[in-house]
Design an enzyme around this catalytic site. Structure first.
Site, PDB file in Angstrom:
ATOM      1  CG  ASP A 195      -1.909  -1.367   1.316  1.00 16.68           C
ATOM      2  OD1 ASP A 195      -2.101  -1.462   0.006  1.00 16.68           O
ATOM      3  OD2 ASP A 195      -2.830  -1.544   2.344  1.00 16.68           O
ATOM      4  CB  VAL A 234       1.140   2.224   5.152  1.00 18.89           C
ATOM      5  CG1 VAL A 234       2.567   2.886   5.055  1.00 18.89           C
ATOM      6  CG2 VAL A 234       0.815   2.342   3.806  1.00 18.89           C
ATOM      7  CB  CYS A 239      -2.506  -3.417   5.117  1.00 22.12           C
ATOM      8  SG  CYS A 239      -4.083  -2.536   5.207  1.00 22.12           S
ATOM      9  CE  LYS A 256      -3.422  -4.798   0.915  1.00 22.23           C
ATOM     10  NZ  LYS A 256      -3.991  -3.635   1.252  1.00 22.23           N
TER      11      LYS A 256
END
Length: 180
Positions: free
Chosen positions: A14, A134, A139, A106
């Protein structure tokens, strides 16, 4: 040296503009500070022949694939966070997907949930994971827990290449993850 690392993958989770930029819709306050460390981790991984997997969120413009608690962000008439093709879904400056890397999309916290990550890693003979990105309590933590549940031999989180909304939240997570 590449043989030593052929069973290892680096997951970069991310590191997208909506999570890192000041005006990002899902800003993780500690995210900007870790960008140089994530860049370094990626460079070292490539030098060692470690598979780099870019795990990103990309959502439907109408939010049909987001968690229920986030659907309100997509019903406002404007582009929601990390919508596929939006600026917010792009990797932050300095992070680039290169030939030989892999991009995995995802829609939930864990990089394993409802994705083909586990089968991809198995097919590549990967049994050790290094994790950056992050957000630590969501996550990162969920991906670590799922990797352990799936019997990966080694799961390493690079603490200074991960971040959370506040230093306090970030600081408690390594201890939390150590207990698994």
């Amino acid at each position: 040296m590449a043989d030593k690392w052929k069973h290892t993958a680096l997951l970069v989770i991310d590191m997208q503009k909506d999570f890192i930029h000041e005006d990002g819709q899902m800003l993780v306050n500690g995210g900007r500070a870790i960008v140089p460390n994530v860049i370094e981790a990626v460079e070292v991984a490539r030098q060692r022949g470690i598979l780099v997997i870019w795990v990103v969120r990309e959502h439907d413009p109408l939010g049909r694939d987001v968690e229920l608690f986030r659907q309100h962000l997509y019903n406002t008439g404007k582009v929601g966070p990390t919508v596929k093709g939006s600026v917010g879904a792009e990797l932050v400056d300095g992070l680039v997907i290169k030939e030989g890397d892999y991009k995995l999309v995802k829609t939930r916290f864990s990089a394993f949930f409802a994705t083909h990550l586990h089968s991809l890693l198995q097919r590549a003979g990967i049994n050790n994971l290094i994790i950056t990105g992050v957000q630590t309590p969501n996550c990162i933590r969920q991906t670590v827990f799922d990797a352990v549940a799936l019997d990966y031999q080694s799961v390493t989180v690079i603490f200074d290449a991960t971040a959370a909304a506040t230093p306090d939240i970030h600081a408690v997570r390594p201890t939390d993850m150590d207990y698994i």
